[in-house]
Scaffold this active site. Structure first.
Site, PDB file in Angstrom:
ATOM      1  N   GLU A 199     -48.191  32.719 -38.924  1.00  5.79           N
ATOM      2  CA  GLU A 199     -48.335  33.436 -39.752  1.00  5.79           C
ATOM      3  C   GLU A 199     -47.011  33.649 -40.627  1.00  5.79           C
ATOM      4  O   GLU A 199     -46.501  34.615 -40.577  1.00  5.79           O
ATOM      5  CB  GLU A 199     -49.013  34.695 -39.458  1.00  5.79           C
TER       6      GLU A 199
ATOM      7  N   ASP B 195     -58.811  36.479 -32.465  1.00  4.40           N
ATOM      8  CA  ASP B 195     -57.995  37.418 -32.760  1.00  4.40           C
ATOM      9  C   ASP B 195     -58.669  38.935 -32.465  1.00  4.40           C
ATOM     10  O   ASP B 195     -58.912  39.619 -33.466  1.00  4.40           O
ATOM     11  CB  ASP B 195     -57.483  37.223 -34.063  1.00  4.40           C
TER      12      ASP B 195
ATOM     13  N   GLU C 112     -57.461  47.641 -34.309  1.00  2.00           N
ATOM     14  CA  GLU C 112     -57.362  46.780 -35.677  1.00  2.00           C
ATOM     15  C   GLU C 112     -58.680  46.315 -36.092  1.00  2.00           C
ATOM     16  O   GLU C 112     -59.311  46.761 -36.985  1.00  2.00           O
ATOM     17  CB  GLU C 112     -56.550  45.357 -35.394  1.00  2.00           C
TER      18      GLU C 112
END
Ligand code: GCW
Length: 647
Positions: free
Chosen positions: A262, A341, A369
């Site tokens: 990322e 993820d 998240e």
């Protein structure tokens, strides 16, 4: 009452309940070198009982003996009680566990326990930025940093250290893995001196600090022109800089590195392998007994959605498995629990089955998240229990690797500067369960949830049962109204809350469901992208065949027609409709359950949880309607039960 004490006594879950059964007249006897532990024990008992008087009637002995390094024992004696440990840290764990059990309402003579952690390192990762903002933080801002400086309340840090030590945490990484130019400087002055001061606050609690380092620190901090890990100057930079770090903080645990991921720099930018990168940094901390936690979250985040060959879950294995056995002893590969993820449902990462000669850490995410952002109720303990029991090889569960290949258990924290640490007080349970499971992966979600409720709420049987039931069912409920069967994502891009079925469909992040008018999902079998081939043969076969693939992972592994018959005879499409209608209904039931707790929990807690459950209900309805409408529009097929689907 001052601010810091309020935080601890009113909100900290650990030592809330009062036990009137216990003797208040007791003497605590501790060895000469155990002042701090003695104080912690006294403090804890006073918090539980209001006061204690010194008397020889009953003696609590604290002693160090020849148990293992972190092993403790709790033993009732004739006129007293013994807490013993193999080291100061072990004894401290023993004291906290003893207090913890008293707080659940147990009486001293029943408390027998002998315990040692399965893994050496139990670590919390903060994704705190130095400007004070927390990446994926849902409980306020950082309590370490503000305005690119250290800025903290010492009392709060001590309370946090106690909170963490009381659940067995022995390492804390203080800054975000996405290191920026400012936080890259944590390994150098002037920030290093500040970090040493913070480390000193954690030290008595047996907690060692770590820091996330920037792979390009040789350039950013050292002023070099390269970060190539095989460059002599780069190697020298890491060595010299690490010597400075360890001079200031001799018991520093080490570095955490997110590289080639990322938009972060990494060895691959210089044509080097992940092992080249990790080993160069590891060699620099090795003389000081330091560790390098090297993350395996490496994938192409610039994928073209048209490219159906590249399959994101395969990436970590491809990068790391071929390097098995080439990492230095003090490198620990930090692997997210699943291959994508932190979704509600993923198989266990295939790396756990196939890294035989490398030390590993499993990384969980306590920060919610993708799991409701501490608004929607979501008990992660339920999910972790399943993950820990998942098969990684013939008859071998993931948790059997603890203390073998897996030497560390880590998690992204859900804490922030909110008064109750986690924003939603019920999210404290996830933090609690994480520490306890990292210590002992055999513990069940049910027992941990129950323990946490007992030490947190002074409520009646109805109160306890209601909260337990809500927590135990919460994961299933959230999963059913969001993106079930392992399909994942379908969330709003970037903030990752709320539905957006095609939100990631044409983006570059590699997470596609590829829904058409007759089928959905990616074929990840050996005939498809080949992802299943990364597992040992028995698992590969199980996942490959749609009949033996666990149904809850159906859409993770297979592309499935909407008219596919599920095990109970329903079509896949009908399953999707049912699950969303039922999930939203159950979210409503959660709110109703909570409403029965008015006057059974403190009003402030009641109100704040209620407000969140109301938001959860709106969220669940939005998910229900967007998902159902989406599939209705794709297929034109009605819900068999004739419930409302918007056109
Ligand atoms: O899921 C992604 C998160 C990023 C995070 C990244 C990671 C810290 O959305 O916010 O970055 O994972 O784990 O590195």
């Amino acid at each position: 009452m001052d601010h810091a004490r309020r935080i601890f006594s009113e909100y900290n879950a650990w030592l809330q309940s009062k036990s009137s059964l216990e003797p208040k007249a007791l003497r605590i006897k501790a060895g000469f070198d155990l002042d701090f532990i003695h104080q912690e024990c006294r403090l804890g008992l006073i918090r539980l009982w209001g006061e204690i008087q010194e008397s020889d009637e009953y003696t609590l002995h604290l002693k160090m003996n020849d148990l293992e390094h972190e092993e403790f024992s709790l033993t009732p004696l004739e006129n007293g009680f013994e807490i013993a440990g193999g080291s100061k840290n072990a004894l401290l764990y023993g004291v906290y566990r003893f207090l913890n059990r008293l707080a659940t309402g147990e009486s001293m003579e029943k408390i027998h326990e002998h315990s040692a952690p399965k893994v050496d390192y139990r670590i919390i990762n903060h994704w705190d930025n130095m400007d004070g903002h927390i990446e994926r933080g849902y409980a306020g801002n950082s309590f370490f940093f503000l305005n690119n400086k250290f800025d903290y309340d010492q009392e709060r840090i001590k309370n946090y250290a106690r909170l963490m030590a009381s659940i067995g945490i022995n390492g804390i990484c203080i800054n975000n893995v996405n290191v920026n130019k400012v936080s890259a400087g944590l390994i150098a002055e002037p920030l290093l001196t500040d970090m040493a001061e913070l480390a000193a606050l954690f030290r008595p609690f047996g907690i060692r600090l770590l820091v996330s380092v920037h792979f390009d620190a040789p350039m950013i901090v050292g002023g070099l022109t390269t970060s190539d890990p095989l460059d002599a100057g780069v190697k020298e930079f890491w060595k010299a800089q690490s010597a400075i770090v360890y001079d200031k903080i001799p018991d520093f645990l080490g570095y955490l590195v997110k590289a080639d991921s990322e938009f972060r720099g990494g060895p691959e930018a210089f044509g080097r392998t992940q092992a080249d990168g990790a080993n160069t940094i590891a060699a620099a901390v090795a003389p000081f007994g330091g560790l390098v936690f090297w993350r395996c979250f490496v994938y192409n985040c610039q994928q073209d959605w048209r490219d159906a060959q590249t399959d994101r879950p395969m990436a970590a294995y491809k990068h790391f498995q071929p390097l098995d056995g080439t990492f230095d002893q003090n490198v620990i590969l930090q692997i997210k629990n699943g291959p994508v993820d932190f979704q509600t449902r993923e198989p266990v990462s295939p790396l756990f089955s196939n890294l035989k000669n490398t030390r590993e850490a499993i990384e969980f995410q306590i920060a919610q998240e993708y799991t409701g952002q501490q608004i929607d109720l979501y008990s992660l303990a339920v999910q972790w229990e399943e993950i820990l029991a998942a098969e990684v090889d013939k008859g071998k569960q993931l948790k059997s690797l603890f203390g073998q290949e897996i030497v560390a258990v880590t998690a992204v924290t859900n804490t922030g500067n909110n008064m109750n640490w986690t924003g939603n007080i019920l999210a404290q349970c996830n933090l609690y369960a994480f520490g306890r499971m990292a210590w002992n992966p055999e513990l069940t979600a049910k027992e941990l949830i129950r323990e946490w409720i007992q030490i947190t709420f002074e409520t009646d049987a109805h109160g306890r049962q209601t909260i337990e039931e809500m927590l135990l069912t919460s994961r299933g409920i959230y999963e059913s109204y969001t993106a079930p069967l392992g399909i994942g994502f379908m969330v709003n891009p970037s903030n990752h809350y709320g539905p957006n079925v095609d939100g990631y469909e044409f983006s570059h992040w590699g997470t596609y469901h590829r829904a058409s008018s007759d089928a959905i999902g990616v074929d990840r079998t050996s005939k498809g992208t080949g992802f299943t081939l990364q597992y040992p043969e028995s698992l590969q076969r199980m996942y490959d065949h749609i009949e033996s693939c666990p149904e809850e992972l159906l859409l993770f592994f297979h592309r499935v027609r909407y008219d596919y018959k599920m095990k109970d005879g329903r079509t896949l499409l009908q399953y999707i409709y049912d699950s969303h209608f039922e999930g939203a209904q159950q979210a409503e039931a959660l709110l109703q359950s909570w409403e029965t707790l008015e006057n059974r929990v403190p009003q402030e807690v009641f109100n704040s949880v209620k407000a969140r459950l109301q938001l959860q209900l709106l969220n669940a309805r939005e998910w229900r309607d967007q998902v159902n409408t989406y599939f209705y529009r794709k297929t034109g097929i009605d819900d068999e039960k004739g419930r409302k689907i918007y056109m």
